[in-house]
Design a protein around this motif. Structure first.
Motif, mmCIF file in Angstrom:
data_model
loop_
_atom_site.group_PDB
_atom_site.id
_atom_site.type_symbol
_atom_site.label_atom_id
_atom_site.label_comp_id
_atom_site.label_asym_id
_atom_site.label_seq_id
_atom_site.Cartn_x
_atom_site.Cartn_y
_atom_site.Cartn_z
ATOM 1 N N GLY A 193 12.700 -11.742 3.365
ATOM 2 C CA GLY A 193 13.921 -12.432 3.219
ATOM 3 C C GLY A 193 14.962 -12.293 4.006
ATOM 4 N N HIS A 194 15.178 -11.069 4.740
ATOM 5 C CA HIS A 194 16.445 -10.880 5.364
ATOM 6 C C HIS A 194 16.627 -11.477 6.679
ATOM 7 C CE1 HIS A 194 15.806 -6.949 3.024
ATOM 8 N NE2 HIS A 194 16.981 -6.967 2.935
ATOM 9 N N ARG A 195 17.897 -11.938 7.051
ATOM 10 C CA ARG A 195 18.073 -12.556 8.249
ATOM 11 C C ARG A 195 18.324 -11.633 9.657
ATOM 12 N NH1 ARG A 195 15.268 -16.722 7.432
ATOM 13 N NH2 ARG A 195 16.348 -18.015 8.939
ATOM 14 N N ALA A 196 18.702 -10.557 9.435
ATOM 15 C CA ALA A 196 18.902 -9.578 10.570
ATOM 16 C C ALA A 196 17.944 -8.247 10.461
ATOM 17 C CB ALA A 196 20.267 -9.046 10.277
ATOM 18 N N VAL A 197 17.530 -8.038 11.565
ATOM 19 C CA VAL A 197 16.654 -6.910 11.725
ATOM 20 C C VAL A 197 17.017 -6.102 13.113
ATOM 21 C CG1 VAL A 197 14.934 -8.427 13.158
ATOM 22 C CG2 VAL A 197 14.381 -6.214 11.965
ATOM 23 N N ALA A 220 16.795 -0.706 2.563
ATOM 24 C CA ALA A 220 16.235 -1.293 3.649
ATOM 25 C C ALA A 220 16.271 -0.850 4.966
ATOM 26 C CB ALA A 220 16.735 -2.802 3.836
ATOM 27 N N ALA A 221 16.238 0.396 5.039
ATOM 28 C CA ALA A 221 16.441 1.149 6.485
ATOM 29 C C ALA A 221 15.831 2.387 6.223
ATOM 30 C CB ALA A 221 17.799 1.323 6.872
ATOM 31 N N ALA A 222 15.363 3.018 7.422
ATOM 32 C CA ALA A 222 14.439 4.305 7.398
ATOM 33 C C ALA A 222 14.666 4.984 8.862
ATOM 34 C CB ALA A 222 13.021 4.102 6.939
ATOM 35 N N LEU A 223 14.608 6.206 8.794
ATOM 36 C CA LEU A 223 14.706 6.943 10.163
ATOM 37 C C LEU A 223 13.265 7.642 9.953
ATOM 38 C CD1 LEU A 223 17.565 9.512 11.088
ATOM 39 C CD2 LEU A 223 15.244 10.273 11.030
ATOM 40 N N THR A 224 12.796 7.727 11.227
ATOM 41 C CA THR A 224 11.319 8.172 11.479
ATOM 42 C C THR A 224 11.195 8.853 12.856
ATOM 43 O OG1 THR A 224 10.547 6.080 10.348
ATOM 44 C CG2 THR A 224 8.853 7.684 11.597
ATOM 45 N N PRO A 225 10.942 10.155 12.689
ATOM 46 C CA PRO A 225 10.629 11.041 13.978
ATOM 47 C C PRO A 225 9.559 10.304 14.526
ATOM 48 C CG PRO A 225 10.840 12.564 11.879
ATOM 49 C CD PRO A 225 10.713 11.184 11.697
ATOM 50 N N ALA A 235 16.143 -1.077 10.363
ATOM 51 C CA ALA A 235 16.793 -1.659 9.332
ATOM 52 C C ALA A 235 16.675 -3.026 9.484
ATOM 53 C CB ALA A 235 18.278 -1.177 9.634
ATOM 54 N N LEU A 236 16.849 -3.537 8.159
ATOM 55 C CA LEU A 236 16.995 -4.949 7.658
ATOM 56 C C LEU A 236 18.389 -5.328 6.949
ATOM 57 C CD1 LEU A 236 13.255 -5.542 6.111
ATOM 58 C CD2 LEU A 236 14.045 -6.112 8.628
ATOM 59 N N ALA A 237 18.803 -6.388 7.093
ATOM 60 C CA ALA A 237 20.045 -6.662 6.424
ATOM 61 C C ALA A 237 20.149 -8.304 6.400
ATOM 62 C CB ALA A 237 21.297 -6.259 7.132
ATOM 63 N N ALA A 238 21.226 -8.863 5.338
ATOM 64 C CA ALA A 238 21.336 -10.063 5.094
ATOM 65 C C ALA A 238 21.835 -10.801 6.384
ATOM 66 C CB ALA A 238 22.048 -10.402 3.789
ATOM 67 N N LEU A 241 26.541 -8.413 10.387
ATOM 68 C CA LEU A 241 27.567 -7.505 10.081
ATOM 69 C C LEU A 241 26.981 -6.226 9.385
ATOM 70 C CD1 LEU A 241 30.695 -9.605 9.361
ATOM 71 C CD2 LEU A 241 30.306 -8.467 11.368
ATOM 72 N N ARG A 242 26.329 -6.635 8.278
ATOM 73 C CA ARG A 242 25.853 -5.432 7.368
ATOM 74 C C ARG A 242 24.749 -4.793 8.220
ATOM 75 N NH1 ARG A 242 26.275 -10.005 3.930
ATOM 76 N NH2 ARG A 242 27.546 -9.563 2.260
ATOM 77 N N LEU A 243 24.024 -5.269 9.153
ATOM 78 C CA LEU A 243 23.156 -4.630 10.146
ATOM 79 C C LEU A 243 23.906 -3.610 10.833
ATOM 80 C CD1 LEU A 243 20.075 -4.248 11.012
ATOM 81 C CD2 LEU A 243 20.667 -6.038 12.946
ATOM 82 N N ARG A 244 24.786 -4.048 11.497
ATOM 83 C CA ARG A 244 25.460 -3.241 12.373
ATOM 84 C C ARG A 244 26.199 -1.966 11.584
ATOM 85 N NH1 ARG A 244 28.724 -3.771 17.019
ATOM 86 N NH2 ARG A 244 26.826 -4.902 17.695
ATOM 87 N N ARG A 245 26.752 -2.116 10.353
ATOM 88 C CA ARG A 245 27.233 -1.285 9.280
ATOM 89 C C ARG A 245 26.215 -0.088 9.423
ATOM 90 N NH1 ARG A 245 28.441 -3.763 5.213
ATOM 91 N NH2 ARG A 245 30.436 -4.756 6.185
ATOM 92 N N VAL A 246 24.886 -0.263 9.013
ATOM 93 C CA VAL A 246 23.834 0.503 8.708
ATOM 94 C C VAL A 246 23.576 1.261 10.004
ATOM 95 C CG1 VAL A 246 21.314 0.424 8.116
ATOM 96 C CG2 VAL A 246 22.813 -0.935 6.901
ATOM 97 N N LEU A 247 23.243 0.607 11.126
ATOM 98 C CA LEU A 247 22.978 1.563 12.356
ATOM 99 C C LEU A 247 23.926 2.255 12.686
ATOM 100 C CD1 LEU A 247 21.237 -1.448 13.942
ATOM 101 C CD2 LEU A 247 20.174 0.338 12.801
ATOM 102 N N ASP A 248 25.270 1.832 12.630
ATOM 103 C CA ASP A 248 26.430 2.757 12.877
ATOM 104 C C ASP A 248 26.317 3.968 12.131
ATOM 105 O OD1 ASP A 248 27.472 1.008 15.001
ATOM 106 O OD2 ASP A 248 29.006 0.250 13.807
ATOM 107 N N GLU A 249 26.092 3.682 10.855
ATOM 108 C CA GLU A 249 25.932 4.859 9.725
ATOM 109 C C GLU A 249 24.739 6.047 10.153
ATOM 110 O OE1 GLU A 249 25.841 3.071 5.967
ATOM 111 O OE2 GLU A 249 27.889 2.563 5.926
ATOM 112 N N ALA A 250 23.772 5.352 10.466
ATOM 113 C CA ALA A 250 22.707 6.160 10.885
ATOM 114 C C ALA A 250 23.029 7.118 12.169
ATOM 115 C CB ALA A 250 21.262 5.161 11.162
ATOM 116 N N LEU A 251 23.686 6.396 13.144
ATOM 117 C CA LEU A 251 24.208 7.077 14.364
ATOM 118 C C LEU A 251 25.031 8.175 13.918
ATOM 119 C CD1 LEU A 251 23.684 7.342 17.405
ATOM 120 C CD2 LEU A 251 25.437 5.673 17.872
#
Length: 255
Positions: A193-197, A220-225, A235-238, A241-251
């Protein structure tokens, strides 16, 4: 060659980055046309920075876009885009294609950080990204896809990302969403059901001796070697904007 055909627009952009011998990065090739304009922008340090500028709408139905970037030994290149790319329906029949080909030599570094791709209602787009790294190359690559603009259903979107390191394929994944995609794409086993991947790929030679551990990153996100000196964050997000936040935090977590 760029131009208009009976089935849409064909456009190619090319970027080549090389060590300038003075502690910086030169761009001996920086070429684009039509909907794929490329501009060098001011950057600090030793990196060259390039923006992809959408001079026309699209990609539309029948269009074929291609971006090629090569980073030679010792060069550093950062590539972004001036705005989101919006896949739209067009007058020409057939699906649109957007191909990205990236090559990085030993000692080179590429940060590929475009704005999101938005799949608008009625569009039909195939995105293909192929990344080829030599063994000691460095990479940060971000892909973000948003399914539909606000209040609309998405178009059909197929995307494939392949990463090869020292000639070995360490990642090859494909996703299809929207009308006509295999059943279940929006179900609990895929997008739920998420709209951003999105995904983030980071490759560094030091990961060979000290790879980050696999871990969840929120709900709704995971790090995999990966099998090479690289990691994948999915990552998935609604929304975007939420998707970018998750990916920025991962970086930031990866340092």
């Amino acid at each position: 060659m760029d131009g208009m055909t009976g089935t849409g627009v064909r456009a190619t952009a090319r970027i080549v980055a090389r060590d300038d011998g003075r502690g910086g990065t030169a761009l001996p090739v920086l070429a684009g046309g039509g909907p794929l304009a490329v501009r060098r922008t001011r950057a600090g340090g030793t990196a060259a920075r390039v923006m992809l500028v959408g001079a026309m709408g699209g990609p539309l139905g029948g269009d074929r876009f291609e971006v090629r970037a090569e980073v030679q030994r010792g060069a550093r290149l950062e590539v972004g885009s001036a705005a989101a790319t919006i896949a739209l329906p067009g007058q020409a029949e057939g699906e649109a294609h957007y191909d990205v080909r990236l090559r990085v030599a030993d000692g080179g570094e590429l940060c590929w950080l475009p704005e999101p791709l938005i799949s608008a209602a009625g569009s039909d787009l195939r995105v293909r990204t192929l990344v080829e790294l030599e063994a000691a190359a460095r990479l940060v690559l971000r892909e973000e896809q948003v399914l539909g603009r606000v209040g609309e259903r998405p178009g059909r979107l197929g995307s494939r990302l392949t990463l090869r390191i020292a000639g070995r394929t360490v990642l090859d994944q494909e996703l299809a969403c929207g009308p006509g995609a295999p059943g279940g794409w929006d179900g609990p086993a895929v997008l739920a059901g998420h709209r951003a991947v999105g995904q983030l790929v980071v490759a560094r030679p030091e990961f060979r001796a000290d790879p980050p551990e696999a871990r969840p990153l929120g709900d709704a996100a995971a790090l995999t070697p990966l099998a090479g000196p690289a990691v994948l964050v999915t990552a998935l997000a609604a929304d975007g904007l939420r998707l970018r936040r998750v990916l920025d935090e991962a970086l930031t977590l990866l340092g």
